[in-house]
Design a protein around this motif. Sequence first.
Motif, PDB file in Angstrom:
ATOM      1  N   UNK A  60       0.844  -1.192   0.000  1.00  0.00           N
ATOM      2  CA  UNK A  60       0.000   0.000   0.000  1.00  0.00           C
ATOM      3  C   UNK A  60       0.883   1.248   0.000  1.00  0.00           C
ATOM      4  N   UNK A  61       0.270   2.407  -0.242  1.00  0.00           N
ATOM      5  CA  UNK A  61       1.013   3.668  -0.230  1.00  0.00           C
ATOM      6  C   UNK A  61       1.715   3.844   1.112  1.00  0.00           C
ATOM      7  N   UNK A  62       2.969   4.260   1.064  1.00  0.00           N
ATOM      8  CA  UNK A  62       3.837   4.506   2.212  1.00  0.00           C
ATOM      9  C   UNK A  62       4.409   3.229   2.823  1.00  0.00           C
ATOM     10  N   UNK A  63       4.100   2.067   2.259  1.00  0.00           N
ATOM     11  CA  UNK A  63       4.757   0.847   2.704  1.00  0.00           C
ATOM     12  C   UNK A  63       6.033   0.633   1.903  1.00  0.00           C
ATOM     13  N   UNK A  64       6.853  -0.316   2.334  1.00  0.00           N
ATOM     14  CA  UNK A  64       8.202  -0.457   1.770  1.00  0.00           C
ATOM     15  C   UNK A  64       8.468  -1.867   1.261  1.00  0.00           C
ATOM     16  N   UNK A  65       9.419  -1.952   0.351  1.00  0.00           N
ATOM     17  CA  UNK A  65       9.861  -3.239  -0.175  1.00  0.00           C
ATOM     18  C   UNK A  65      11.357  -3.379   0.027  1.00  0.00           C
ATOM     19  N   UNK A  66      11.792  -4.627   0.073  1.00  0.00           N
ATOM     20  CA  UNK A  66      13.226  -4.905   0.089  1.00  0.00           C
ATOM     21  C   UNK A  66      13.720  -4.906  -1.349  1.00  0.00           C
ATOM     22  N   UNK A  85      10.071   2.879  -1.097  1.00  0.00           N
ATOM     23  CA  UNK A  85       8.757   3.153  -0.535  1.00  0.00           C
ATOM     24  C   UNK A  85       7.729   3.319  -1.658  1.00  0.00           C
ATOM     25  N   UNK A  86       6.505   2.868  -1.419  1.00  0.00           N
ATOM     26  CA  UNK A  86       5.419   3.024  -2.377  1.00  0.00           C
ATOM     27  C   UNK A  86       4.890   4.453  -2.302  1.00  0.00           C
ATOM     28  N   UNK A  87       4.962   5.189  -3.408  1.00  0.00           N
ATOM     29  CA  UNK A  87       4.454   6.561  -3.443  1.00  0.00           C
ATOM     30  C   UNK A  87       3.077   6.646  -4.099  1.00  0.00           C
ATOM     31  N   UNK A  88       2.689   5.607  -4.844  1.00  0.00           N
ATOM     32  CA  UNK A  88       1.342   5.527  -5.420  1.00  0.00           C
ATOM     33  C   UNK A  88       1.073   4.070  -5.737  1.00  0.00           C
ATOM     34  N   UNK A  89      -0.196   3.662  -5.611  1.00  0.00           N
ATOM     35  CA  UNK A  89      -0.563   2.257  -5.840  1.00  0.00           C
ATOM     36  C   UNK A  89      -1.906   2.227  -6.560  1.00  0.00           C
ATOM     37  N   UNK A  90      -1.986   1.515  -7.693  1.00  0.00           N
ATOM     38  CA  UNK A  90      -3.194   1.460  -8.501  1.00  0.00           C
ATOM     39  C   UNK A  90      -3.489   0.033  -8.936  1.00  0.00           C
ATOM     40  N   UNK A  91      -4.772  -0.288  -9.063  1.00  0.00           N
ATOM     41  CA  UNK A  91      -5.178  -1.558  -9.657  1.00  0.00           C
ATOM     42  C   UNK A  91      -5.109  -1.444 -11.168  1.00  0.00           C
ATOM     43  N   UNK A  96      -3.064   1.372 -18.949  1.00  0.00           N
ATOM     44  CA  UNK A  96      -4.405   1.936 -18.867  1.00  0.00           C
ATOM     45  C   UNK A  96      -4.655   2.760 -17.615  1.00  0.00           C
ATOM     46  N   UNK A  97      -3.771   2.654 -16.642  1.00  0.00           N
ATOM     47  CA  UNK A  97      -4.013   3.295 -15.363  1.00  0.00           C
ATOM     48  C   UNK A  97      -3.419   4.690 -15.243  1.00  0.00           C
ATOM     49  N   UNK A  98      -3.601   5.310 -14.082  1.00  0.00           N
ATOM     50  CA  UNK A  98      -3.030   6.638 -13.818  1.00  0.00           C
ATOM     51  C   UNK A  98      -1.510   6.621 -13.898  1.00  0.00           C
ATOM     52  N   UNK A  99      -0.954   7.754 -14.274  1.00  0.00           N
ATOM     53  CA  UNK A  99       0.497   7.874 -14.356  1.00  0.00           C
ATOM     54  C   UNK A  99       1.109   7.921 -12.961  1.00  0.00           C
ATOM     55  N   UNK A 100       2.303   7.373 -12.847  1.00  0.00           N
ATOM     56  CA  UNK A 100       3.040   7.470 -11.593  1.00  0.00           C
ATOM     57  C   UNK A 100       3.504   8.916 -11.378  1.00  0.00           C
ATOM     58  N   UNK A 129      -0.170  -2.079  -9.939  1.00  0.00           N
ATOM     59  CA  UNK A 129       1.214  -1.638 -10.000  1.00  0.00           C
ATOM     60  C   UNK A 129       1.494  -0.646  -8.887  1.00  0.00           C
ATOM     61  N   UNK A 130       2.737  -0.646  -8.444  1.00  0.00           N
ATOM     62  CA  UNK A 130       3.187   0.240  -7.382  1.00  0.00           C
ATOM     63  C   UNK A 130       4.285   1.141  -7.907  1.00  0.00           C
ATOM     64  N   UNK A 131       4.143   2.439  -7.691  1.00  0.00           N
ATOM     65  CA  UNK A 131       5.148   3.430  -8.077  1.00  0.00           C
ATOM     66  C   UNK A 131       6.101   3.582  -6.895  1.00  0.00           C
ATOM     67  N   UNK A 132       7.379   3.306  -7.123  1.00  0.00           N
ATOM     68  CA  UNK A 132       8.347   3.184  -6.037  1.00  0.00           C
ATOM     69  C   UNK A 132       9.387   4.305  -6.050  1.00  0.00           C
ATOM     70  N   UNK A 133       9.823   4.656  -4.844  1.00  0.00           N
ATOM     71  CA  UNK A 133      10.864   5.670  -4.665  1.00  0.00           C
ATOM     72  C   UNK A 133      11.909   5.105  -3.708  1.00  0.00           C
ATOM     73  N   UNK A 134      13.181   5.107  -4.118  1.00  0.00           N
ATOM     74  CA  UNK A 134      14.242   4.610  -3.252  1.00  0.00           C
ATOM     75  C   UNK A 134      14.275   5.398  -1.937  1.00  0.00           C
ATOM     76  N   UNK A 135      14.579   4.721  -0.856  1.00  0.00           N
ATOM     77  CA  UNK A 135      14.697   5.401   0.432  1.00  0.00           C
ATOM     78  C   UNK A 135      15.968   6.237   0.508  1.00  0.00           C
TER      79      UNK A 135
END
Length: 214
Positions: A60-66, A85-91, A96-100, A129-135
């Motif tokens: 989800x938005x504001x969650x993190x991945x390794x 960190x997830x900065x945006x998350x869309x189904x 076809x979806x919103x831009x990151x 899809x999840x739009x990601x930003x490096x920490x």
Amino acid sequence: MRVRSGWGTFAVLAAAGAVLLTGCQGAPGGAAEEDGRAGGPATATVSPPRPSGYGAVFLAVDECSSFGRTSFTEVSCTSERAAARVVARHDGTVRDGPRCPATTDFVLHIHEQRPSSDEDGDGAVPRGYACMRHLQPPHPGDPGGGGGPRTIVGDCVYDLGDGKVRETACDGSGRREPEFEVTKAVDDRSDCPASTALYVRLGGTTPVGCARPV
């Protein structure tokens, strides 16, 4: 590249230095168009609000991945394994979806699966899809950073030939030296300054990027 985790399957859709554009140089008569980016109408369904926090919703938005060479997994943002960190998350799909957001570093494509456990107990993780930003720096999605899923004002590109260009770092730290810099985003090519040598389709409300030689 596809990688698996215990929650879902991911495909990295865009990474630093891997942005391919089509383009033409000279007087306004053509345009540089993005290839495989999250542009176009926002027709995908955005995930409805759900409880946040590590584990409540998958990435989800504001969650993190390794980060790893073979896998991306959801981890607590306070974990020493947290890398982005997830900065945006869309189904739905990126196409076809919103831009990151403009300074997104990379995109994770989440394929629908039916794992043994998931965020709402129905046995499925929705495709999205999840739009990601490096920490931590470097941030390839920043202006001039040489990557990210979008080309924005301040980015640089080099000529591949056959009307194609590829993004590279403006400071020369990439594999190729920069040849053009996007200096302005406008509504139409005719609004670009006289110094413009390349026209890049950026999408959004100001879809044309004016690029000059560097």
